[in-house]
Design a protein around this motif. Structure first.
Motif, PDB file in Angstrom:
ATOM      1  N   SER A 146       1.046  -1.288   0.069  1.00  0.00           N
ATOM      2  CA  SER A 146       0.023   0.183  -0.265  1.00  0.00           C
ATOM      3  C   SER A 146       0.581   1.242  -0.412  1.00  0.00           C
ATOM      4  O   SER A 146       1.814   1.272   0.509  1.00  0.00           O
ATOM      5  CB  SER A 146      -0.815   0.166   1.067  1.00  0.00           C
ATOM      6  OG  SER A 146      -0.312   0.506   2.267  1.00  0.00           O
ATOM      7  N   PRO A 147       0.399   2.069  -0.942  1.00  0.00           N
ATOM      8  CA  PRO A 147       1.562   3.894  -1.218  1.00  0.00           C
ATOM      9  C   PRO A 147       1.669   3.760   0.384  1.00  0.00           C
ATOM     10  O   PRO A 147       0.641   4.497   0.931  1.00  0.00           O
ATOM     11  CB  PRO A 147       0.831   4.413  -1.643  1.00  0.00           C
ATOM     12  CG  PRO A 147      -0.216   3.984  -2.041  1.00  0.00           C
ATOM     13  CD  PRO A 147      -0.926   2.714  -1.718  1.00  0.00           C
ATOM     14  N   ARG A 148       3.146   5.190   0.630  1.00  0.00           N
ATOM     15  CA  ARG A 148       3.185   5.506   1.983  1.00  0.00           C
ATOM     16  C   ARG A 148       2.988   6.750   1.714  1.00  0.00           C
ATOM     17  O   ARG A 148       4.067   6.891   0.719  1.00  0.00           O
ATOM     18  CB  ARG A 148       3.884   4.393   2.551  1.00  0.00           C
ATOM     19  CG  ARG A 148       3.698   3.346   3.278  1.00  0.00           C
ATOM     20  CD  ARG A 148       2.945   3.307   4.055  1.00  0.00           C
ATOM     21  NE  ARG A 148       2.906   4.216   5.004  1.00  0.00           N
ATOM     22  CZ  ARG A 148       2.174   5.831   5.866  1.00  0.00           C
ATOM     23  NH1 ARG A 148       0.809   5.725   5.217  1.00  0.00           N
ATOM     24  NH2 ARG A 148       1.699   5.837   6.500  1.00  0.00           N
ATOM     25  N   PRO A 149       2.249   7.725   1.311  1.00  0.00           N
ATOM     26  CA  PRO A 149       3.022   9.544   0.852  1.00  0.00           C
ATOM     27  C   PRO A 149       4.040   9.608   1.452  1.00  0.00           C
ATOM     28  O   PRO A 149       4.269   9.772   2.530  1.00  0.00           O
ATOM     29  CB  PRO A 149       1.303  10.024   1.525  1.00  0.00           C
ATOM     30  CG  PRO A 149       0.691   9.014   2.113  1.00  0.00           C
ATOM     31  CD  PRO A 149       1.366   7.281   2.350  1.00  0.00           C
ATOM     32  N   GLY A 150       4.592  10.537   0.492  1.00  0.00           N
ATOM     33  CA  GLY A 150       6.488  11.140   0.615  1.00  0.00           C
ATOM     34  C   GLY A 150       7.524   9.735   0.334  1.00  0.00           C
ATOM     35  O   GLY A 150       8.363  10.354   0.135  1.00  0.00           O
ATOM     36  N   THR A 151       6.384   8.565  -0.114  1.00  0.00           N
ATOM     37  CA  THR A 151       8.327   7.450  -0.441  1.00  0.00           C
ATOM     38  C   THR A 151       8.188   7.596  -2.299  1.00  0.00           C
ATOM     39  O   THR A 151       6.856   8.246  -2.664  1.00  0.00           O
ATOM     40  CB  THR A 151       7.730   5.960  -0.319  1.00  0.00           C
ATOM     41  OG1 THR A 151       6.319   5.594  -0.892  1.00  0.00           O
ATOM     42  CG2 THR A 151       7.541   6.212   0.764  1.00  0.00           C
ATOM     43  N   ALA A 152       9.218   7.515  -2.725  1.00  0.00           N
ATOM     44  CA  ALA A 152       9.715   7.313  -4.273  1.00  0.00           C
ATOM     45  C   ALA A 152       8.632   6.631  -5.035  1.00  0.00           C
ATOM     46  O   ALA A 152       7.434   6.589  -6.105  1.00  0.00           O
ATOM     47  CB  ALA A 152      10.595   7.133  -4.520  1.00  0.00           C
ATOM     48  N   ALA A 153       7.902   5.337  -4.362  1.00  0.00           N
ATOM     49  CA  ALA A 153       6.779   4.432  -4.873  1.00  0.00           C
ATOM     50  C   ALA A 153       5.854   5.232  -5.040  1.00  0.00           C
ATOM     51  O   ALA A 153       4.884   5.256  -5.785  1.00  0.00           O
ATOM     52  CB  ALA A 153       7.300   2.659  -4.395  1.00  0.00           C
ATOM     53  N   ALA A 154       5.098   5.859  -3.976  1.00  0.00           N
ATOM     54  CA  ALA A 154       4.172   6.525  -3.944  1.00  0.00           C
ATOM     55  C   ALA A 154       4.386   7.644  -4.646  1.00  0.00           C
ATOM     56  O   ALA A 154       2.859   7.903  -5.672  1.00  0.00           O
ATOM     57  CB  ALA A 154       3.612   6.867  -2.478  1.00  0.00           C
TER      58      ALA A 154
END
Ligand code: SF4
Length: 429
Positions: free
Chosen positions: A327-335
């Motif tokens: 699940s995407p974590r806001p602030g990460t590169a993947a998100a």
């Protein structure tokens, strides 16, 4: 009257360890621990950001505390842990009733700030209070804070900052104190604990720290958690072979079995390199118990790429697999840069595939222990049964009327399920 404090702790073992250190400092300064929020002059929340639902719990708690703060404005409300490493301005705007946001990079100051606040409220502290935390038989000690790895899905480096190893003398003193208070097992904690010491001047190694810890009288067992495959060196393998207290058990997250997905996760190893490392470890420590972490449904993960993860899980036959759906974590590169394009239903299917496979593997491994005798360090009693762990970290239940807490006992295994063993006491070791 002494100030009273209440700690609310969520999240990982590192928060437990940090909260225990804070409680010790506050007790020593004469503050009194209380059970609930309502009687406290200071409330400290240790928060977790690893998943959104962990953050949601904290948001709920902060909402609840708003009313209490209105009724008791003198109560000091402090938020620390991973969430407090986020944008403080935004946090202050959202939660104006919180007095202090202390990021995990600043926790050394936390006790000082709380004590200064207690003094300014004229809460005198005549003498140290008895220590409020019972020391568990197996106790975690934070060895490293922060992380330098920046895996593309992970929020930890943004919230806990760069890797910082605690000095060996601090860790050794804390371990000796905890063992003197009843601990029998020390688990060194860090996001990449196997890189402990590389940021110290002069550089040190985890293997040398483990050798020093092994000399503490009455310390029966040592573990360390979590290791990064790129930081795992041959001297650590040698440490597992040669240090008597160090258990034959490792957590070595693989995260995915497909090289393209590993690259997108910014995990700097290939599946082949990971398997070579496992081979090297098993050649030296054939009975090592291995656990791993896996994320399914990472952005762009096709079914055949997920199948490669399953192949590796089958090939390695881990003892434990911690699996999570991405699940995407806001602030990460993947998100920021990747599309969360694996449908929720498909993520759930992949999760169930891994869970089902691991259940089969763990059942076979545990059933192989039936009829054998294992050494168990007994930790706790619940519902009339004692429970503890083997050196390979298997959970074992045993019935006995004796007080076994903190004892190393020999257990004849007479039953096994995928997640635990049961047996009866033979002779104490
Ligand atoms: S190694 Fe990767 S997953 Fe682990 S804490 Fe660091 S950034 Fe997060």
């Amino acid at each position: 009257m002494s100030a009273r404090y209440h700690l609310w702790v969520s999240g990982c073992q590192m928060n437990d360890s940090d909260a225990r250190r804070l409680a010790d400092a506050l007790d020593d300064a004469g503050l009194l621990a209380v059970e609930g929020f309502d009687d406290a002059d200071a409330v400290i929340l240790y928060t977790c950001s690893v998943r959104q639902n962990a953050e949601n719990r904290v948001h709920g708690q902060l909402g609840h505390l708003k009313g209490l703060k209105r009724r008791r404005p003198h109560m000091l409300l402090c938020v620390t842990g991973c969430m407090a490493g986020a944008d403080k301005e935004e946090l202050r705007r959202r939660y104006p009733h919180v007095d202090l946001f202390v990021s995990p990079m600043e926790t050394e100051d936390l006790a000082c700030q709380l004590l200064a606040a207690a003094k300014s409220e004229d809460h005198c502290a005549p003498a140290p209070s008895p220590r409020s935390h019972e020391v568990p038989v197996s106790v975690g000690i934070t060895a490293i804070t922060g992380c330098d790895k920046y895996c593309s899905y992970c929020i930890v480096p943004y919230r806990r900052g760069p890797q910082r190893s605690r000095p060996a003398r601090e860790i050794l003193a804390e371990a000796a104190d905890l063992v003197a208070r009843g601990a029998r097992e020390v688990v060194l904690l860090g996001q990449t604990v196997d890189s402990w010491g590389r940021d110290l001047q002069p550089q040190e190694t985890l293997a040398s720290l483990l050798r020093d810890l092994d000399t503490i009288p009455n310390l029966s067992r040592l573990r360390f958690l979590t290791s990064h495959p790129n930081d795992f060196t041959d001297d650590l393998i040698d440490a597992i072979v040669t240090i008597p207290a160090l258990c034959e058990e490792l957590n070595l997250p693989i995260q995915a079995g497909d090289d393209e997905i590993l690259r997108r996760m910014a995990r700097p190893y290939s599946s082949r390199q990971y398997l070579e490392l496992v081979d090297r470890i098993r050649r030296s420590v054939p009975d090592i118990a291995l656990s791993t972490d896996v994320i399914v449904g990472f952005p762009g993960e096709k079914a055949e790429q997920f199948d490669r993860t399953v192949e590796i899980l089958r090939a390695v036959e881990f003892d434990i697999v911690h699996v999570a759906a991405y699940s995407p974590r806001p602030g990460t590169a993947a998100a920021r840069k990747m599309v969360d394009d694996v449908p929720a239903e498909e993520k759930k299917r992949r999760l169930h595939v891994v869970e089902g496979l691991q259940r089969e593997i763990a059942t076979v491994k545990n059933e192989a222990l039936v009829g054998k005798t294992v050494e168990v360090l007994i930790e706790t009693r619940a519902k009339g049964k004692w429970s503890g762990r083997t050196r390979s970290n298997k959970l074992v239940f045993v019935e006995s009327d004796q007080d076994l807490r903190g004892q190393l006992v020999q257990v004849a295994v007479d039953g096994a399920g995928p997640w635990s063993l049961r047996g009866s006491l033979t002779l104490p070791s």
